[in-house]
Design a protein around this motif. Structure first.
Motif, PDB file in Angstrom:
ATOM      1  N   LEU A 151     -48.469 -28.531 -26.239  1.00 18.62           N
ATOM      2  CA  LEU A 151     -47.613 -27.717 -25.387  1.00 18.62           C
ATOM      3  C   LEU A 151     -46.655 -28.576 -24.582  1.00 18.62           C
ATOM      4  O   LEU A 151     -45.501 -28.195 -24.352  1.00 18.62           O
ATOM      5  CB  LEU A 151     -48.478 -26.853 -24.468  1.00 18.62           C
ATOM      6  N   ASP A 152     -47.102 -29.737 -24.161  1.00 17.50           N
ATOM      7  CA  ASP A 152     -46.226 -30.670 -23.451  1.00 17.50           C
ATOM      8  C   ASP A 152     -45.036 -31.047 -24.326  1.00 17.50           C
ATOM      9  O   ASP A 152     -43.880 -31.053 -23.867  1.00 17.50           O
ATOM     10  CB  ASP A 152     -47.027 -31.918 -23.062  1.00 17.50           C
ATOM     11  N   ASP A 153     -45.284 -31.339 -25.593  1.00 12.37           N
ATOM     12  CA  ASP A 153     -44.198 -31.681 -26.519  1.00 12.37           C
ATOM     13  C   ASP A 153     -43.235 -30.510 -26.696  1.00 12.37           C
ATOM     14  O   ASP A 153     -42.008 -30.690 -26.710  1.00 12.37           O
ATOM     15  CB  ASP A 153     -44.769 -32.083 -27.878  1.00 12.37           C
ATOM     16  N   VAL A 154     -43.791 -29.310 -26.853  1.00  8.59           N
ATOM     17  CA  VAL A 154     -42.958 -28.118 -27.048  1.00  8.59           C
ATOM     18  C   VAL A 154     -42.076 -27.886 -25.831  1.00  8.59           C
ATOM     19  O   VAL A 154     -40.859 -27.640 -25.950  1.00  8.59           O
ATOM     20  CB  VAL A 154     -43.836 -26.887 -27.324  1.00  8.59           C
ATOM     21  N   LEU A 155     -42.661 -27.955 -24.649  1.00  8.62           N
ATOM     22  CA  LEU A 155     -41.897 -27.689 -23.429  1.00  8.62           C
ATOM     23  C   LEU A 155     -40.859 -28.772 -23.158  1.00  8.62           C
ATOM     24  O   LEU A 155     -39.765 -28.477 -22.669  1.00  8.62           O
ATOM     25  CB  LEU A 155     -42.860 -27.564 -22.247  1.00  8.62           C
ATOM     26  N   THR A 156     -41.179 -30.006 -23.490  1.00 11.22           N
ATOM     27  CA  THR A 156     -40.188 -31.077 -23.329  1.00 11.22           C
ATOM     28  C   THR A 156     -38.977 -30.816 -24.210  1.00 11.22           C
ATOM     29  O   THR A 156     -37.823 -31.031 -23.791  1.00 11.22           O
ATOM     30  CB  THR A 156     -40.811 -32.440 -23.654  1.00 11.22           C
ATOM     31  N   SER A 157     -39.217 -30.320 -25.422  1.00  8.13           N
ATOM     32  CA  SER A 157     -38.098 -29.938 -26.287  1.00  8.13           C
ATOM     33  C   SER A 157     -37.312 -28.779 -25.699  1.00  8.13           C
ATOM     34  O   SER A 157     -36.073 -28.762 -25.727  1.00  8.13           O
ATOM     35  CB  SER A 157     -38.622 -29.558 -27.677  1.00  8.13           C
ATOM     36  N   ALA A 178     -40.927 -18.446 -30.549  1.00  5.36           N
ATOM     37  CA  ALA A 178     -42.203 -18.318 -31.256  1.00  5.36           C
ATOM     38  C   ALA A 178     -43.070 -19.570 -31.104  1.00  5.36           C
ATOM     39  O   ALA A 178     -44.295 -19.476 -30.918  1.00  5.36           O
ATOM     40  CB  ALA A 178     -41.956 -18.021 -32.734  1.00  5.36           C
ATOM     41  N   THR A 179     -42.451 -20.745 -31.187  1.00  3.01           N
ATOM     42  CA  THR A 179     -43.226 -21.988 -31.067  1.00  3.01           C
ATOM     43  C   THR A 179     -43.829 -22.115 -29.681  1.00  3.01           C
ATOM     44  O   THR A 179     -45.000 -22.511 -29.525  1.00  3.01           O
ATOM     45  CB  THR A 179     -42.338 -23.196 -31.386  1.00  3.01           C
ATOM     46  N   LEU A 180     -43.069 -21.769 -28.658  1.00  2.00           N
ATOM     47  CA  LEU A 180     -43.590 -21.813 -27.299  1.00  2.00           C
ATOM     48  C   LEU A 180     -44.722 -20.809 -27.126  1.00  2.00           C
ATOM     49  O   LEU A 180     -45.767 -21.124 -26.529  1.00  2.00           O
ATOM     50  CB  LEU A 180     -42.475 -21.530 -26.295  1.00  2.00           C
TER      51      LEU A 180
END
Length: 482
Positions: free
Chosen positions: A275-281, A306-308
């Protein structure tokens, strides 16, 4: 005050949290602001030579309607400003403003540079808009960002401070609101709390281990290397380090509350990393529809989160077992056959209740959390005359994570209070090293009285103590560095 440099590409979650909390200011990179101007020029050119969604057309089911009046920008914001529901707190509102500004600086929105500059000035001035929560489904926070836009335009009140007023023209309105900045901000703040609570939960569990005279064989790295799921070896190694020097175990095998801690904690760590990687993106993404590029203005579905939503579902689903395992250990600490102490860690006359009521508290909290555990992917809809027939509902997942991390500290504090009381009653079970430091920190903060009395103050102090407990070790190998 130190300033975080925003360039649309390098904002971290820790940087976002620092800005949101007011510990850090903002500075906009000049090159990023030039990109905003170039993107705006491209949008103006495309608008003059053809149909551009939201720039000279209606939106949603009105996308085929041409619209050219100059008041349309404000009309779009007014019509999309629901202004209903709970008002977001200052930290969340500042985080949402920061996310939106950084996304704009990534280039691609087509918004006027003056809007970006106004957002930056509001953050520097400490101005916080009034943002109501309701009106998002994971395809852009239209209602919330429309309220932000009207605040920048001078039509809505600032919740705190006095921010700048700027012009929102026909090509600024949709680019401003075409983002899930509030959802992303809510998720990022929730993740930061989850990571802090995961760190603390390991320390609290280790204190319970000492109080229960556990068997450290369950944490032997040789065991976990044989099925090395992500994070599991690291958790086992950390627990081994924490409980090193413990007294001889009294059981060949411990109850699950102690024995399966690495297996239960590791998935939550892995989900938090993901989730950290997703939110950083997300906080560094140009997600606007349409997207303005040197090759043209592109209409797309990149706003769908959707990914988030999947990352939030996974994080919530993996964190819940960590919390339920904490309640299991609390139950173990109440049992005299496992602690060698009085039932409920009571003192005083026979029949004293001790910490009995804390079990009711944690089960209440755990059930409140479970109520909000439905995966957002289960949702369906059909809106805007049937033309929008799918959504991620990441917004609801972010809110659910926020609720979860607001309730979790009291739940973990109940275990901490019980472990500390047990170790006070049997101080010979304490070891030297970081875990003794953690115990002494808690021992100083918590009321030493073992009489039957209201436990609220202890639970509140224990909850406040968790971030400090979580900082007693270096968790960088687990992806949970503060």
């Amino acid at each position: 005050m130190q300033a975080e440099r925003l360039d649309g590409a390098n904002l971290t979650i820790s940087g976002l949290v620092a800005i949101a909390s007011g510990r850090c200011g903002v500075e906009v990179e000049a090159a990023a602001l030039r990109r905003v101007g170039e993107s705006n020029a491209l949008l103006q050119h495309a608008r003059a030579h053809g149909a551009v969604y939201g720039a000279n057309t209606g939106v949603g089911a009105n996308r085929h309607e041409r619209a050219s009046d100059e008041e349309r920008g404000l009309r779009l914001l007014r019509s999309h400003c629901a202004a209903v529901g709970p008002v977001e707190d200052d930290n969340t509102a500042r985080a949402a403003m920061t996310v939106r500004l950084n996304q704009i600086l990534a280039g691609g929105s087509g918004i006027s540079p003056r809007v970006a500059e106004a957002l930056a000035q509001a953050l520097r001035d400490g101005a916080v808009p009034t943002i109501h929560s309701w009106g998002a489904i994971g395809t852009a926070d239209l209602a919330a960002l429309a309220e932000l836009g009207l605040t920048l335009a001078g039509e809505r009140p600032w919740q705190n401070g006095k921010g700048p007023v700027t012009t929102i023209d026909a090509t600024d309105a949709l680019p401003l609101i075409s983002s899930s900045a509030l959802t992303v901000a809510t998720a990022a703040l929730g993740l930061q709390r989850m990571q802090s609570q995961l760190r603390a939960s390991v320390v609290v569990a280790a204190l319970s281990f000492l109080a229960l005279r556990g068997n450290p064989e369950a944490y032997d790295v040789n065991v976990h290397r044989n099925r090395a799921h992500p994070g599991q070896v690291e958790v086992a190694r950390l627990m081994s380090r924490l409980v090193a020097g413990c007294a001889a175990p009294v059981r060949i095998q411990d109850p699950f509350g102690l024995r399966v801690l690495p297996q239960v904690t590791a998935p939550a760590i892995h989900a938090a990393r993901t989730l950290d990687d997703v939110l950083t993106s997300e906080i560094n993404a140009a997600v606007e529809n349409p997207l303005v590029t040197p090759e043209g203005v592109l209409h797309h579905g990149q706003f769908h989160t959707a990914t988030l939503a999947s990352g939030l579902d996974a994080a919530r689903g993996a964190f819940l077992p960590v919390l339920s395992l904490s309640t299991a250990r609390l139950g173990l600490l109440m049992r005299p056959d496992l602690t060698g102490l009085r039932a409920f860690l009571a003192a005083g006359p026979a029949g004293s209740s001790g910490l009995m009521i804390s079990e009711y508290v944690v089960q209440d909290l755990l059930t409140e959390i479970r109520v909000g555990m439905t995966p957002t992917a289960a949702g369906t809809l059909s809106i805007s005359l049937g033309l929008e027939e799918h959504a991620s509902f990441a917004t609801q997942g972010a809110r659910s994570l926020r609720t979860m991390t607001q309730l979790a500290p009291t739940l973990l504090a109940a275990e901490l209070v019980a472990a500390v009381r047990a170790l006070r009653m049997a101080p010979g079970r304490l070891t030297v090293g970081p875990l003794r430091d953690a115990f002494e920190m808690a021992d100083e903060a918590l009321d030493p009285s073992e009489d039957d009395r209201p436990l609220g103050i202890d639970l509140e102090r224990g909850a406040e103590l968790l971030p400090r407990l979580g900082a007693v070790l270096d968790y960088s190998s687990m992806g949970l560095s503060a």
